[in-house]
Design a protein around this motif. Structure first.
Motif, mmCIF file in Angstrom:
data_model
loop_
_atom_site.group_PDB
_atom_site.id
_atom_site.type_symbol
_atom_site.label_atom_id
_atom_site.label_comp_id
_atom_site.label_asym_id
_atom_site.label_seq_id
_atom_site.Cartn_x
_atom_site.Cartn_y
_atom_site.Cartn_z
ATOM 1 N N ASP A 23 4.531 54.440 15.562
ATOM 2 C CA ASP A 23 3.766 53.902 17.057
ATOM 3 C C ASP A 23 2.836 52.599 16.443
ATOM 4 O O ASP A 23 1.952 52.322 15.295
ATOM 5 C CB ASP A 23 2.096 55.038 17.101
ATOM 6 N N ASN A 25 1.552 51.055 18.936
ATOM 7 C CA ASN A 25 1.089 50.501 20.402
ATOM 8 C C ASN A 25 -0.562 50.407 20.342
ATOM 9 O O ASN A 25 -1.245 50.954 19.582
ATOM 10 C CB ASN A 25 1.315 52.223 20.591
ATOM 11 N N ARG A 38 -2.735 50.894 12.846
ATOM 12 C CA ARG A 38 -0.925 52.388 12.623
ATOM 13 C C ARG A 38 0.485 51.515 12.529
ATOM 14 O O ARG A 38 1.183 52.093 11.541
ATOM 15 C CB ARG A 38 -1.034 52.105 14.588
ATOM 16 N N HIS A 62 6.323 51.624 21.521
ATOM 17 C CA HIS A 62 6.302 51.330 22.976
ATOM 18 C C HIS A 62 4.912 50.720 23.218
ATOM 19 O O HIS A 62 4.245 50.649 21.921
ATOM 20 C CB HIS A 62 6.359 52.763 23.583
ATOM 21 N N ARG A 65 2.218 50.434 28.988
ATOM 22 C CA ARG A 65 2.282 51.901 29.520
ATOM 23 C C ARG A 65 2.342 51.461 31.199
ATOM 24 O O ARG A 65 1.957 51.033 31.994
ATOM 25 C CB ARG A 65 1.088 52.809 30.374
ATOM 26 N N ARG A 98 9.201 52.119 26.934
ATOM 27 C CA ARG A 98 9.347 52.173 28.126
ATOM 28 C C ARG A 98 9.427 51.285 29.062
ATOM 29 O O ARG A 98 8.741 51.848 30.650
ATOM 30 C CB ARG A 98 6.999 52.926 28.157
ATOM 31 N N ALA A 127 0.703 59.432 16.232
ATOM 32 C CA ALA A 127 0.218 58.786 17.341
ATOM 33 C C ALA A 127 0.594 59.257 18.426
ATOM 34 O O ALA A 127 -0.411 59.825 19.600
ATOM 35 C CB ALA A 127 -0.370 57.517 17.161
ATOM 36 N N ASP A 128 1.988 59.359 18.522
ATOM 37 C CA ASP A 128 2.942 59.974 19.774
ATOM 38 C C ASP A 128 3.094 61.404 19.687
ATOM 39 O O ASP A 128 4.247 61.564 20.978
ATOM 40 C CB ASP A 128 3.985 58.613 19.470
ATOM 41 N N HIS A 130 2.734 64.121 20.603
ATOM 42 C CA HIS A 130 1.720 64.550 22.337
ATOM 43 C C HIS A 130 2.746 64.579 23.275
ATOM 44 O O HIS A 130 2.544 65.012 23.780
ATOM 45 C CB HIS A 130 0.482 64.840 21.694
ATOM 46 N N ARG A 131 3.442 63.271 23.005
ATOM 47 C CA ARG A 131 4.227 63.024 24.160
ATOM 48 C C ARG A 131 5.814 63.380 24.025
ATOM 49 O O ARG A 131 6.242 62.923 23.335
ATOM 50 C CB ARG A 131 3.850 61.506 24.262
HETATM 51 C C1 3PG Z 1 -1.493 56.653 22.319
HETATM 52 O O1 3PG Z 1 -2.300 55.002 21.999
HETATM 53 O O2 3PG Z 1 -2.608 57.304 22.483
HETATM 54 C C2 3PG Z 1 -0.321 56.717 21.842
HETATM 55 O O3 3PG Z 1 0.510 55.694 21.541
HETATM 56 C C3 3PG Z 1 0.641 57.289 23.071
HETATM 57 O O4 3PG Z 1 0.449 56.428 24.050
HETATM 58 P P1 3PG Z 1 0.235 56.888 25.367
HETATM 59 O O5 3PG Z 1 -1.658 57.505 25.808
HETATM 60 O O6 3PG Z 1 0.163 55.778 26.696
HETATM 61 O O7 3PG Z 1 0.696 58.137 25.677
#
Ligand code: 3PG
Ligand code: MG
Length: 364
Positions: A23, A25, A38, A62, A65, A98, A127-128, A130-131
């Motif tokens: 992660d 992100n 992260r 990723h 968004r 993404r 951190a991802d 839940h996706r």
């Molecule tokens: C986050 O930052 O919560 C994770 O990297 C997942 O990203 P998302 O919330 O855009 O799915």
């Protein structure tokens, strides 16, 4: 729980191409990474893979968004520069997953394509978790899959937060009450008290029949069993702003005027809650007490400073909360800062996550 999930520690990776979902992100401004928690969290796994003789490390990640198409400002290259500053481990970084709509659609063909890049898969993107996306739950259908070091540590620490010592305190802030109902119910069972801040508190203020002015509330009503629970604490005083003006004042919540909105917990509340924090055996905290991104940070900062100063064992998560705590220096053995926001909350509510379940399966 992790018994069925294999660890990167036990993996034979020598000579193999290792695919690692990370992660990355992270917040970026003018091409610069503002917070690298992260990134740093993933490095021990990369170092372990190198030590074990991996032939190649391919990172999947990723950023933001982008909604299934290439977006210039969301290319991974901006993050890559920072990662290379932090580690000498050689790796390849795949472009933003993404950018391809099939990532979020959890498309099997896309997962198979990604799986084809490696011989073994490591999930180091707690951190991802839940996706239910292709790179998270799809790849393990096609490759032997393991949890990264940080992923395991996140699950271990958050599992401990689900068996807190007697007298422990949970602090929950942020927005969207309707999404947090199962979590709040569960925390009220496990924790001696739950302190509620942020917009979440507004919903309970309203449900308890108190005035809330123009404060942000959600449309869904708060279940009666939550609203009437005396161990669920809401702020007694708050910072208010008036619609269409920058002026702010603090006052008792019951004295809020119709044209005012709550933007943070007030000084009396933060003092009282900080005192509580300093006296309990364990604290779980996710979510800011005020509108953090608009600069209303005082309440959150007071609690963060006291948590760190008093040395209370804690698990803390969510970007704003982690940032507040990280302003102070602390012993990471005592205070565990989760890389997860939504993933942390969902793990606490459900006791598992789609990524964890995916790692348990036997690949085709
Ligand atoms: C986050 O930052 O919560 C994770 O990297 C997942 O990203 P998302 O919330 O855009 O799915
Ligand atoms: Mg998120």
């Amino acid at each position: 729980m992790m018994a069925e999930v294999k660890s990167v520690r036990d993996a034979g990776v020598s000579g193999k191409r290792v695919l690692v979902r990370v992660d990355f992100n992270v917040p970026i401004k003018d091409g610069k990474v503002l917070d690298d928690l992260r990134i740093r969290a993933a490095l021990p796994t990369l170092e372990l893979l190198q030590k074990k003789g991996a032939a190649k490390i391919i990172l999947l990640a990723h950023l933001g968004r982008p909604d299934g198409k290439a977006v210039e400002g969301l290319r991974m290259a901006q993050v890559e520069a920072r990662v290379r500053e932090l580690t000498a481990v050689p790796f390849e970084l795949h472009e933003n997953l993404r950018f391809d709509p099939r990532e979020e659609q959890n498309d099997d063909a896309f997962a198979k394509e990604l799986a084809g890049l490696g011989d073994i898969f490591i999930n180091e993107a707690f951190a991802d978790s839940h996706r239910a996306h292709a790179s998270i739950v799809g790849i393990p259908k096609f490759l032997p899959s393991l949890a990264g070091l940080r992923f395991e540590e996140e699950v271990r620490r958050l599992s401990l937060a689900l068996t807190p010592p007697q007298g422990a305190l949970a602090v929950i802030g942020g927005v969207k009450f309707e999404t947090k109902v199962p979590l709040i119910k569960k925390l009220l069972e496990l924790y001696a008290e739950v302190l509620l801040g942020g917009a979440l508190a507004n919903d309970v203020i309203k449900a308890r029949g108190l005035p809330f002015g123009g404060s942000l509330v959600s449309d869904t009503p708060v279940p009666e069993e939550i609203a009437s629970n005396e161990r669920l604490l809401i702020p007694e005083d708050a910072i208010f702003t008036e619609t269409g003006s920058n002026a702010e004042r603090s006052g008792r919540v019951v004295d809020i005027r119709a044209e005012e909105s709550i933007i943070d917990i007030g000084p009396a509340t933060s003092k009282r809650w900080a005192e509580k924090i300093s006296k309990v055996p364990f604290v779980l905290w996710n979510g800011p007490m005020g509108i953090y991104e608009q600069g209303y940070r005082d309440g959150t900062d007071v609690l963060a400073e006291e948590l760190v100063r008093s040395g209370i064992p804690a698990v803390v998560g969510g970007g704003d909360t982690a940032a507040a705590v990280s302003k102070f220096s602390f012993d990471p053995q005592k205070v565990f800062v989760s890389t997860g926001g939504g993933a942390m909350l969902q793990f606490l509510a459900d006791g598992t996550l789609p990524a964890i379940e995916a790692l348990k399966q036997v690949p085709r």
